[in-house]
Design a protein around this motif. Structure first.
Motif, PDB file in Angstrom:
ATOM      1  N   VAL A 166       0.810  -1.217   0.000  1.00 57.52           N
ATOM      2  CA  VAL A 166       0.000   0.000   0.000  1.00 57.52           C
ATOM      3  C   VAL A 166       0.848   1.275   0.000  1.00 57.52           C
ATOM      4  CG1 VAL A 166      -1.951  -1.126   1.110  1.00 57.52           C
ATOM      5  CG2 VAL A 166      -0.214  -0.009   2.531  1.00 57.52           C
ATOM      6  N   ILE A 167       2.179   1.136  -0.076  1.00 54.16           N
ATOM      7  CA  ILE A 167       3.046   2.318  -0.153  1.00 54.16           C
ATOM      8  C   ILE A 167       4.057   2.131  -1.283  1.00 54.16           C
ATOM      9  CG2 ILE A 167       2.815   2.950   2.275  1.00 54.16           C
ATOM     10  CD1 ILE A 167       5.545   1.643   2.786  1.00 54.16           C
ATOM     11  N   ASP A 168       4.603   3.239  -1.739  1.00 55.16           N
ATOM     12  CA  ASP A 168       5.640   3.222  -2.766  1.00 55.16           C
ATOM     13  C   ASP A 168       6.957   2.791  -2.112  1.00 55.16           C
ATOM     14  OD1 ASP A 168       7.665   3.849  -4.613  1.00 55.16           O
ATOM     15  OD2 ASP A 168       6.562   5.578  -5.388  1.00 55.16           O
ATOM     16  N   LEU A 169       7.510   1.672  -2.541  1.00 52.26           N
ATOM     17  CA  LEU A 169       8.702   1.112  -1.908  1.00 52.26           C
ATOM     18  C   LEU A 169       9.956   1.922  -2.179  1.00 52.26           C
ATOM     19  CD1 LEU A 169       8.143  -2.702  -2.570  1.00 52.26           C
ATOM     20  CD2 LEU A 169       7.510  -1.353  -0.570  1.00 52.26           C
ATOM     21  N   GLN A 217      17.298  -6.314   4.956  1.00 56.06           N
ATOM     22  CA  GLN A 217      16.975  -7.735   5.030  1.00 56.06           C
ATOM     23  C   GLN A 217      15.473  -7.970   5.142  1.00 56.06           C
ATOM     24  OE1 GLN A 217      19.150 -10.761   7.649  1.00 56.06           O
ATOM     25  NE2 GLN A 217      17.423 -10.249   8.952  1.00 56.06           N
ATOM     26  N   GLU A 218      14.834  -7.291   6.087  1.00 54.03           N
ATOM     27  CA  GLU A 218      13.432  -7.579   6.379  1.00 54.03           C
ATOM     28  C   GLU A 218      12.488  -6.953   5.358  1.00 54.03           C
ATOM     29  OE1 GLU A 218      12.509  -9.784   8.826  1.00 54.03           O
ATOM     30  OE2 GLU A 218      14.694 -10.060   8.790  1.00 54.03           O
ATOM     31  N   PHE A 219      12.753  -5.750   4.927  1.00 55.15           N
ATOM     32  CA  PHE A 219      11.863  -5.108   3.949  1.00 55.15           C
ATOM     33  C   PHE A 219      11.961  -5.797   2.591  1.00 55.15           C
ATOM     34  CE2 PHE A 219      12.282  -0.816   6.375  1.00 55.15           C
ATOM     35  CZ  PHE A 219      11.445  -1.289   7.366  1.00 55.15           C
ATOM     36  N   SER A 220      13.164  -6.179   2.199  1.00 43.94           N
ATOM     37  CA  SER A 220      13.332  -6.859   0.909  1.00 43.94           C
ATOM     38  C   SER A 220      12.676  -8.231   0.932  1.00 43.94           C
ATOM     39  CB  SER A 220      14.821  -6.978   0.571  1.00 43.94           C
ATOM     40  OG  SER A 220      15.420  -5.701   0.464  1.00 43.94           O
ATOM     41  N   ARG A 221      12.752  -8.916   2.070  1.00 45.81           N
ATOM     42  CA  ARG A 221      12.094 -10.225   2.189  1.00 45.81           C
ATOM     43  C   ARG A 221      10.596 -10.081   1.999  1.00 45.81           C
ATOM     44  NH1 ARG A 221       9.249 -13.006   5.908  1.00 45.81           N
ATOM     45  NH2 ARG A 221       9.305 -11.237   7.319  1.00 45.81           N
ATOM     46  N   LEU A 222       9.996  -9.080   2.619  1.00 47.00           N
ATOM     47  CA  LEU A 222       8.552  -8.888   2.509  1.00 47.00           C
ATOM     48  C   LEU A 222       8.137  -8.477   1.109  1.00 47.00           C
ATOM     49  CD1 LEU A 222       7.835  -7.044   5.874  1.00 47.00           C
ATOM     50  CD2 LEU A 222       7.005  -9.305   5.231  1.00 47.00           C
ATOM     51  N   ALA A 223       8.948  -7.638   0.475  1.00 49.07           N
ATOM     52  CA  ALA A 223       8.585  -7.100  -0.841  1.00 49.07           C
ATOM     53  C   ALA A 223       8.876  -8.071  -1.972  1.00 49.07           C
ATOM     54  CB  ALA A 223       9.327  -5.787  -1.084  1.00 49.07           C
ATOM     55  N   GLY A 224       9.789  -9.017  -1.742  1.00 52.63           N
ATOM     56  CA  GLY A 224      10.187  -9.924  -2.802  1.00 52.63           C
ATOM     57  C   GLY A 224      11.125  -9.298  -3.809  1.00 52.63           C
ATOM     58  N   ARG A 225      11.674  -8.155  -3.439  1.00 50.96           N
ATOM     59  CA  ARG A 225      12.664  -7.480  -4.295  1.00 50.96           C
ATOM     60  C   ARG A 225      13.434  -6.505  -3.399  1.00 50.96           C
ATOM     61  NH1 ARG A 225      12.073  -1.630  -5.024  1.00 50.96           N
ATOM     62  NH2 ARG A 225       9.930  -1.095  -5.630  1.00 50.96           N
ATOM     63  N   PRO A 226      14.600  -6.029  -3.850  1.00 56.18           N
ATOM     64  CA  PRO A 226      15.389  -5.147  -2.987  1.00 56.18           C
ATOM     65  C   PRO A 226      14.643  -3.862  -2.626  1.00 56.18           C
ATOM     66  CG  PRO A 226      16.737  -5.997  -4.773  1.00 56.18           C
ATOM     67  CD  PRO A 226      15.317  -6.380  -5.084  1.00 56.18           C
ATOM     68  N   VAL A 227      14.695  -3.521  -1.344  1.00 57.62           N
ATOM     69  CA  VAL A 227      14.111  -2.274  -0.848  1.00 57.62           C
ATOM     70  C   VAL A 227      15.176  -1.573  -0.014  1.00 57.62           C
ATOM     71  CG1 VAL A 227      12.344  -1.205   0.598  1.00 57.62           C
ATOM     72  CG2 VAL A 227      11.764  -3.196  -0.799  1.00 57.62           C
TER      73      VAL A 227
END
Length: 342
Positions: A166-169, A217-227
């Motif tokens: 729901v937000i721009d990564l 680590q945690e944001f990229s895992r949730l997004a399925g791509r680098p964040v």
């Protein structure tokens, strides 16, 4: 059933906070406390506010008999924990409050902490200790890696939003203020009262703070791509507390609904009514997190604000919450103390 625990590094702030919390726990007994320079001293000498408690004398780690110890809290500097945790008996559960086992990728650990990981075989079994997101894994874990206090604050504000999309990564900015106890108890010139009071300052500006490794680590895992987020921490002249002001691109009402749904039923996370925002003074000394969402004057932008106590929910309270799960106790045991106010 009574569980016996040891606290390694009990002469630091997180060690003292663990003792304070466990003192109210119905089924945990402190069987051993360690310190290096203060070995042989009592906790009442080290922390007079704990003098009413009947506690073991501080001793060196090598003197501890771990027979009969169910769980160890490791509240030591991150550079020492790999070797110490590796030396503990395999039957002893461990909650590590340091940075030693937070990053799953060994290369990422070396990048952010400047040295090779010294216990890679243990890293494979370590579970990341943000309880609300890894509860099931923590229950069956032998080794749990406590999060960074700044990292925890940012993740409470952002993880459900990233997961829900729901937000721009690519437009996430975390502006964070932290109390001075997060820097530890060691003497440092920049933390002297005359150096710190009557102002606050940014540090680790431009993407050098170690907790960025956890965000990546945690944001990229949730997004399925680098964040990769922007993150600027500030040191404020307060003993306790973290306030993270997170600027995002997204619809404020949807963001508020997403956070409210994600944390419904969570005992320690309170989402404030839409438009209200939290303060560190309202979570001080507690294991609670307060989250607020406010819309921006520009459509499609919002501010999410998170407040927690760095020594409690950001560290020692989180550690006890995880230990409760690992020991089969009620998750909230010893942790429902109301915040201290004023």
């Amino acid at each position: 059933m009574t569980h016996k625990v040891a606290i390694l590094g009990a002469s630091g702030y997180t060690g003292a906070e663990l003792v304070r919390l466990i003192a109210t726990h119905p089924s945990i007994e402190i069987a051993a406390l360690t310190a290096d320079r203060k070995a042989g001293m009592t906790m009442s000498e080290t922390f007079p506010h704990l003098r009413h408690l009947d506690l073991p004398v501080l001793q060196r780690i090598e003197s501890v008999d771990f027979a009969g110890i169910d769980l160890v809290f490791c509240a030591l500097p991150h550079g020492t924990t790999h070797e110490i945790v590796a030396s503990l008996p395999r039957e002893v559960k461990v909650v590590d409050l340091s940075a030693g086992f937070r990053l799953r990728d060994l290369a990422a650990y070396e990048k952010w902490y400047g040295a090779p990981h010294a216990a890679p075989e243990l890293q494979e079994e370590a579970v990341y200790g943000l309880t609300e997101f890894y509860r099931d894994d923590i229950r069956t874990a032998r080794l749990v890696a406590g999060t960074g206090c700044n990292a925890a604050t940012g993740q409470f504000a952002l993880c459900p939003l990233i997961k829900a999309g729901v937000i721009d990564l690519d437009e996430i900015n975390i502006d964070l203020k932290a109390g001075v106890s997060g820097a530890g108890r060691s003497l440092k010139e920049n933390l002297l009262h005359a150096e710190l009071s009557e102002g606050y300052h940014a540090y680790a500006v431009g993407g050098t703070h170690r907790h960025l490794g956890e965000f990546d680590q945690e944001f990229s895992r949730l997004a399925g791509r680098p964040v990769e987020v922007q993150f600027t921490p500030h040191l404020m002249p307060a003993n306790r507390g973290i306030l993270a002001t997170v600027h995002v691109r997204g619809e404020a009402e949807e963001i508020h609904r997403t956070l409210s749904a994600a944390y419904a039923g969570e005992p320690f996370v309170q989402v404030l009514p839409m438009g209200q925002h939290p303060s560190t003074r309202h979570v001080r000394g507690s294991n609670f997190v307060h989250l607020g969402v406010v819309g921006d004057r520009r459509p499609g932008r919002a501010t999410v604000i998170a407040a927690l106590d760095n020594l409690t929910k950001g560290s020692s309270g989180q550690a006890l919450q995880n230990a409760n799960l690992m020991l089969g106790e009620e998750e909230t045991a010893g942790l429902m103390l109301a915040p201290v106010f004023p």
